[in-house]
Write a protein that holds these residues in place. Sequence first.
Motif, PDB file in Angstrom:
ATOM      1  N   LEU A 362      32.272  48.428  41.725  1.00  0.00           N
ATOM      2  CA  LEU A 362      32.586  47.138  42.343  1.00  0.00           C
ATOM      3  C   LEU A 362      32.232  45.978  41.429  1.00  0.00           C
ATOM      4  N   LYS A 363      31.102  46.100  40.748  1.00  0.00           N
ATOM      5  CA  LYS A 363      30.716  45.029  39.810  1.00  0.00           C
ATOM      6  C   LYS A 363      31.722  44.923  38.664  1.00  0.00           C
ATOM      7  N   TYR A 364      32.167  46.064  38.196  1.00  0.00           N
ATOM      8  CA  TYR A 364      33.154  46.080  37.122  1.00  0.00           C
ATOM      9  C   TYR A 364      34.449  45.407  37.582  1.00  0.00           C
ATOM     10  N   LEU A 365      34.901  45.753  38.779  1.00  0.00           N
ATOM     11  CA  LEU A 365      36.145  45.161  39.292  1.00  0.00           C
ATOM     12  C   LEU A 365      35.994  43.658  39.482  1.00  0.00           C
ATOM     13  N   ARG A 366      34.821  43.223  39.970  1.00  0.00           N
ATOM     14  CA  ARG A 366      34.595  41.780  40.138  1.00  0.00           C
ATOM     15  C   ARG A 366      34.636  41.066  38.800  1.00  0.00           C
ATOM     16  N   SER A 367      34.085  41.714  37.791  1.00  0.00           N
ATOM     17  CA  SER A 367      34.079  41.079  36.466  1.00  0.00           C
ATOM     18  C   SER A 367      35.498  40.893  35.955  1.00  0.00           C
TER      19      SER A 367
END
Length: 602
Positions: A362-367
């Motif tokens: 999820l953090k990767y996608l948000r980035s």
Amino acid sequence: MSRLRGVAGRDPRAGFKPDGRDCCTSVPQGLLKAARKSGQLNLSGRNLSEVPQCVWRINVDLPEEANQNLSFSATERWWEQTDLTKLIISNNKLQSLTDDLRLLPALTVLDIHDNQLTSLPSAIGELENLQKLNVSHNKLKTLPEEIANLRNLKGLYLQHNELTCISEGFEQLSNLEDLDLSNNRLRTVPASFSSLSSLVRLNLSSNQLKNLPAEISRMKRLKHLDCNSNLLETIPPELAGMESLELLYLWRNKLRFLPEFPSCRLLKELHVGENQIEMLRAEHLKHLNSILVLDLRDNKLKSVPDEITLLQSLERLDLSNNDISSLPYSLGNLHLKFLALEGNPLRTIRREIINKGTQEVLKYLRSKIKDDGPSQSDSVTETAMTLPSESKVNIHAIVTLKILDYSDKQTPLIPDEVFDAVKSNIITSVNFSKNLLCEIPKRIIELKEMVSDVNLSFNKLSFISLELCMLQKLTFLDLRNNVLNSLPEEMESLIRLQVINLSFNRFKILPEVLYRILSLETVLISNNQIGSVDAQKMKTMENLTTLDLQNNDLLHIPPELGNCVHLRTLLLDGNPFRVPRAAILMKGTAAILEYLRDRIPT
């Protein structure tokens, strides 16, 4: 009190038939005597091949103690006996029941599951006070028509029999709330089922159903519908009008598309794994305002629409084993606790990120939402003024994603430069996983006003420091794969903690402090050495919905755990206990809890 009480001026034994069978050898007299007082008799697991006459006639025949002594104390007045209201004769070898069943008209509960019954006597229809009838795990091929006379019946459990059809008049059971017909041989469901207007839970799983009647939508109170493991190719569109529906299970069928649910505003869980669904469109999703769990695993999906972000309540999303090659970056804005992506040909997310788990994905996608460059979010911002050790700190993650990430460095200490790099930025997540930490960095306390998510998994922690207990906003704590065997009492101050992962440690009991963290919703403590749980204390954890105790050393599951009705997911596989049996575990949490409740001593 029973209608059998003596009348003044009469021999209190008058009117009783003397019991010529004074040696009811298979049932201890003490048990019968206690049953006359309590109105409850449990004869489960006694290897009975037939029900002794003294059981059917318990409220008719003269009890043995009446022949022994005619001077009674107040506590031994046998003629003031209570009519039998609860009879449990499960786990025996009964092949039939006689019409003497009618001699127990006061019964409200009759439990005869796990026997070898091929039929039920017509006299069962005379038990007009019956509220719960459990004849599951037998060999019933048909049901007597007289069952329709049980107008007060609220729970009927017929799972694991050999039923091929439903008897006429079934729809007259107007007070029925819980009906389990799973694991039979049903090919159709009669349209008249729609008259079961009080039904809240209906289990039709593991049958041979090819369709459902549209009339099923008239069950306006139905909350739980389980049609797993059938041959369904379509779902009647009328199903979308079931306003009370909360849980819908359609696993392992032959569905090619997902139905729309415009009126199912309360739907919390939708399970459609192991079907042949090829497309997920916006109209399938836009009405699922309350959805918490969406299971789409093992289908043929090629993409996920951006509208997935409309599901703001979604906590668990299973997309594993599909044909998905890319995901919408907006998926990262959902507050998911669990995201499964294994078995997809994903090209936009590296395998190592997926392997790190849900929060990392999820953090990767948000980035990526703010970053069009494919590698920029994973790169290190380095300037001429950057210290050598600080160059390992992901500054972009600190500034943009509010994440302090110093993971997978195989270091025994977190350098001061990592905390210095925070400067005046707000940090909500800390990831120090996959290192060699033997203790939690003391400087983590500097983040106590803001951090909500801490990942310390895959280290060598043997104790939890008090600094961690002071992170007052902590909601998610990952401590799996360490060497912990206890937790400090001070963790009780983590009053916002919702999720804790303690899997793969060395706990021998469930840490006592967990019972006092009443905000906990998820406790994952699999693969330890836990030998017991305190069911009474567990019941006070009213927010707890997920408890994973797989692969521990539990020899006994306390029946009182069945009273923890707030649990939606209870995982017990891989423990050395004998009951509940594997067949019960496979049926899922609701079945396990019901099984345990049925075994609470009365």
